[in-house]
Design an enzyme around this catalytic site. Sequence first.
Site, PDB file in Angstrom:
ATOM      1  N   LYS A 169     -10.179  15.424  34.884  1.00  0.00           N
ATOM      2  CA  LYS A 169     -10.515  16.332  36.002  1.00  0.00           C
ATOM      3  C   LYS A 169     -10.385  15.525  37.288  1.00  0.00           C
ATOM      4  O   LYS A 169     -11.268  14.761  37.655  1.00  0.00           O
ATOM      5  CB  LYS A 169     -11.927  16.906  35.880  1.00  0.00           C
ATOM      6  CG  LYS A 169     -12.039  18.143  36.765  1.00  0.00           C
ATOM      7  CD  LYS A 169     -13.285  18.312  37.560  1.00  0.00           C
ATOM      8  CE  LYS A 169     -13.616  17.418  38.675  1.00  0.00           C
ATOM      9  NZ  LYS A 169     -12.856  17.629  39.924  1.00  0.00           N
ATOM     10  N   GLU A 244     -18.249   4.166  38.058  1.00  0.00           N
ATOM     11  CA  GLU A 244     -17.724   3.314  39.131  1.00  0.00           C
ATOM     12  C   GLU A 244     -18.093   4.022  40.427  1.00  0.00           C
ATOM     13  O   GLU A 244     -17.487   5.035  40.776  1.00  0.00           O
ATOM     14  CB  GLU A 244     -16.199   3.192  39.032  1.00  0.00           C
ATOM     15  CG  GLU A 244     -15.686   2.559  37.758  1.00  0.00           C
ATOM     16  CD  GLU A 244     -15.928   1.066  37.708  1.00  0.00           C
ATOM     17  OE1 GLU A 244     -16.234   0.470  38.754  1.00  0.00           O
ATOM     18  OE2 GLU A 244     -15.818   0.507  36.608  1.00  0.00           O
ATOM     19  N   CYS A 278     -13.795   1.900  48.021  1.00  0.00           N
ATOM     20  CA  CYS A 278     -15.138   1.637  47.487  1.00  0.00           C
ATOM     21  C   CYS A 278     -15.503   0.163  47.659  1.00  0.00           C
ATOM     22  O   CYS A 278     -16.665  -0.169  47.833  1.00  0.00           O
ATOM     23  CB  CYS A 278     -15.214   2.053  46.040  1.00  0.00           C
ATOM     24  SG  CYS A 278     -13.862   1.411  45.079  1.00  0.00           S
ATOM     25  N   GLU A 396     -23.306   3.741  52.536  1.00  0.00           N
ATOM     26  CA  GLU A 396     -21.849   3.712  52.506  1.00  0.00           C
ATOM     27  C   GLU A 396     -21.310   4.753  53.490  1.00  0.00           C
ATOM     28  O   GLU A 396     -21.631   5.933  53.381  1.00  0.00           O
ATOM     29  CB  GLU A 396     -21.362   4.033  51.091  1.00  0.00           C
ATOM     30  CG  GLU A 396     -19.863   3.956  50.962  1.00  0.00           C
ATOM     31  CD  GLU A 396     -19.386   4.304  49.559  1.00  0.00           C
ATOM     32  OE1 GLU A 396     -19.781   5.347  49.038  1.00  0.00           O
ATOM     33  OE2 GLU A 396     -18.613   3.507  49.009  1.00  0.00           O
TER      34      GLU A 396
HETATM   35  P1  NAD Z   1     -17.419  12.591  44.667  1.00  0.00           P
HETATM   36  O1  NAD Z   1     -18.505  11.985  43.874  1.00  0.00           O
HETATM   37  O2  NAD Z   1     -17.754  13.701  45.571  1.00  0.00           O
HETATM   38  O3  NAD Z   1     -16.326  13.207  43.679  1.00  0.00           O
HETATM   39  C1  NAD Z   1     -15.654  12.425  42.708  1.00  0.00           C
HETATM   40  C2  NAD Z   1     -15.235  13.307  41.550  1.00  0.00           C
HETATM   41  O4  NAD Z   1     -16.400  13.783  40.882  1.00  0.00           O
HETATM   42  C3  NAD Z   1     -14.453  14.560  41.958  1.00  0.00           C
HETATM   43  O5  NAD Z   1     -13.492  14.819  40.976  1.00  0.00           O
HETATM   44  C4  NAD Z   1     -15.523  15.631  41.963  1.00  0.00           C
HETATM   45  O6  NAD Z   1     -15.028  16.936  41.735  1.00  0.00           O
HETATM   46  C5  NAD Z   1     -16.402  15.186  40.806  1.00  0.00           C
HETATM   47  N1  NAD Z   1     -17.785  15.609  40.866  1.00  0.00           N
HETATM   48  C6  NAD Z   1     -18.572  15.734  41.963  1.00  0.00           C
HETATM   49  N2  NAD Z   1     -19.815  16.133  41.603  1.00  0.00           N
HETATM   50  C7  NAD Z   1     -19.807  16.233  40.246  1.00  0.00           C
HETATM   51  C8  NAD Z   1     -20.788  16.614  39.281  1.00  0.00           C
HETATM   52  N3  NAD Z   1     -22.015  16.987  39.640  1.00  0.00           N
HETATM   53  N4  NAD Z   1     -20.443  16.616  37.973  1.00  0.00           N
HETATM   54  C9  NAD Z   1     -19.202  16.255  37.596  1.00  0.00           C
HETATM   55  N5  NAD Z   1     -18.226  15.911  38.458  1.00  0.00           N
HETATM   56  C10 NAD Z   1     -18.532  15.891  39.771  1.00  0.00           C
HETATM   57  O7  NAD Z   1     -16.687  11.408  45.395  1.00  0.00           O
HETATM   58  P2  NAD Z   1     -15.428  11.467  46.378  1.00  0.00           P
HETATM   59  O8  NAD Z   1     -15.902  12.008  47.667  1.00  0.00           O
HETATM   60  O9  NAD Z   1     -14.270  12.122  45.713  1.00  0.00           O
HETATM   61  O10 NAD Z   1     -15.059   9.918  46.484  1.00  0.00           O
HETATM   62  C11 NAD Z   1     -15.700   9.053  47.348  1.00  0.00           C
HETATM   63  C12 NAD Z   1     -16.767   8.255  46.637  1.00  0.00           C
HETATM   64  O11 NAD Z   1     -16.243   7.602  45.498  1.00  0.00           O
HETATM   65  C13 NAD Z   1     -17.327   7.151  47.498  1.00  0.00           C
HETATM   66  O12 NAD Z   1     -18.720   7.116  47.378  1.00  0.00           O
HETATM   67  C14 NAD Z   1     -16.728   5.894  46.907  1.00  0.00           C
HETATM   68  O13 NAD Z   1     -17.431   4.720  47.114  1.00  0.00           O
HETATM   69  C15 NAD Z   1     -16.633   6.238  45.484  1.00  0.00           C
HETATM   70  N6  NAD Z   1     -15.610   5.424  44.843  1.00  0.00           N
HETATM   71  C16 NAD Z   1     -15.964   4.440  43.964  1.00  0.00           C
HETATM   72  C17 NAD Z   1     -15.006   3.646  43.373  1.00  0.00           C
HETATM   73  C18 NAD Z   1     -15.349   2.564  42.397  1.00  0.00           C
HETATM   74  O14 NAD Z   1     -14.491   2.184  41.629  1.00  0.00           O
HETATM   75  N7  NAD Z   1     -16.547   2.050  42.354  1.00  0.00           N
HETATM   76  C19 NAD Z   1     -13.677   3.842  43.679  1.00  0.00           C
HETATM   77  C20 NAD Z   1     -13.353   4.824  44.592  1.00  0.00           C
HETATM   78  C21 NAD Z   1     -14.335   5.621  45.143  1.00  0.00           C
END
Ligand code: NAD
Length: 490
Positions: A169, A244, A278, A396
């Site tokens: 997804k 992550e 990230c 962040e």
């Molecule tokens: P997000 O958490 O909003 O969404 C990430 C994914 O999770 C999307 O596919 C979203 O649809 C899904 N999602 C959101 N809520 C969910 C839930 N309740 N249940 C299941 N799936 C859900 O994050 P974003 O805005 O897409 O990305 C930015 C964030 O990701 C930042 O906080 C960043 O630090 C983090 N990030 C971490 C890493 C790492 O490897 N540690 C890498 C890249 C980004």
Amino acid sequence: MYTFTSHYIDGRWTAAGKERIAVFDPATEERIGEVPAGTSADADAAVAAATRAFPAWSALPHAERAALLERLTDLLINRRERLAAALVAEVGSPASFTAAVQVGLPLVTFGSQPGLLGAVAWRSEVGHSVVVREAAGVVVAITPWNYPLHQIAAKVAPALAVGCTVVLKPSEVAPVNAFLLAEAIEEAGFPPGVFNLVCGTGTQVGERLVAHPGVDVVSFTGSTAAGRRIGALAAATVKQVHLELGGKSPSVLLHDADLPTAVADGLAKAFVNSGQTCTALSRMIVPRSRLAEAEEIAAAAVVNHRLVDPAAETEGLRPVVLADRLGHIAFTFALGPLVSAAQRERVTRYVREGLREGARLVAGGPERPEEFERGHYVRPTVFSDTAPDMTIVREEIFGPVLCLQAYEGEDEAVALANGTPYGLCAAVWSADTDRATAVAGRLRAGQVEINGARFNPFAPFGGYKQSGHGRELGLWGLETFLQTKSLQLP
Ligand code: NAD
């Protein structure tokens, strides 16, 4: 236009309902495509297909799965320009950075799995037992938008390689690249149900997948807030969960550091992908006696970070060398827009909050950059005179915002570096590499760069504390998708 109206389930493009999610170009703010807004029924169908496919896929000899991954890598290499164009359009990363990192890195990950399979200790002995490693089962991969194809590759490639079946997804903000990957997987000839793609929101599709009793492993990259929710939901069925999550990573400049080099490097790594990284080194911890010098260098270096039209940009970085499928990751001084209006508002709000809390601007600020009339651009920003309890220092921001923090002695530098709930990445600079390495040993972070060393796509990647748990990439990323079985022999 990138228009997709079907999910990829059980080896077929399956027509989805009428609901759609629009995809926008962050530089032009124009609608560039749409993907299906999936439902829980789509999620269930994908898990059912992955469950059916698992026994045969996991029982294949490693060489057969490796051959399919090789073929997939070749197909992705052939499509790299199409992938890059889509990623520039949906993420807004500058073109040269996109070619090198957003496309180059996933190619390295897919291409390296066959070799890594040979490095796993599939069978070992302890006393009268034989210990075997087996594919963990049905994997759900949920990924974000900032390095979308890289984050997909870090999960899908090793999971498929070891014999797991996958339901992906992707982020609904930047989903096009996932559809292009699914097309390549179909053409490569993977058996039906081994890889399934369902698009939709986190609450509609993501939560259903995470809670599904037929899923064995959830591998999630995204925000810490979503990671918490996912961990709680998955606990009901006692799944393996790899998270992550976010970061607030420090670069620690020791007293003897080469300041011009360290500040310029730290700035570039804070601003990489417009700060939507990230592992962005979004805090710089500087000796108080050298703070003014660091501010001066940072103010001068910010000028090198130009805001660009991502599609037109060509000069920031040389594309990755593909000959040996190993990428050389470097940094660009070209900054594209942020991914969305919401992200721009969030970052601007943080910059205003920093000013309200009393931090001092060294460069940038909350105003819209003058050079662009459209696009979600923000000004690369540096703050000084920060305090450890300020919002901009603790949370962040996910934009090009760097906070300088001053310290007196090494213990205080370490305390400041460790002083947030996160622990994803860090950097240490010193004229004495041994000293820098000793300080790195005191930092609570999953990866620490010494004196500007570059990212290694084969080293384990993951977080301490609220940056998550589990490790991706290289052999560690592959073993994440294995179970361990002990056979007690008579
Ligand atoms: P997000 O958490 O909003 O969404 C990430 C994914 O999770 C999307 O596919 C979203 O649809 C899904 N999602 C959101 N809520 C969910 C839930 N309740 N249940 C299941 N799936 C859900 O994050 P974003 O805005 O897409 O990305 C930015 C964030 O990701 C930042 O906080 C960043 O630090 C983090 N990030 C971490 C890493 C790492 O490897 N540690 C890498 C890249 C980004």
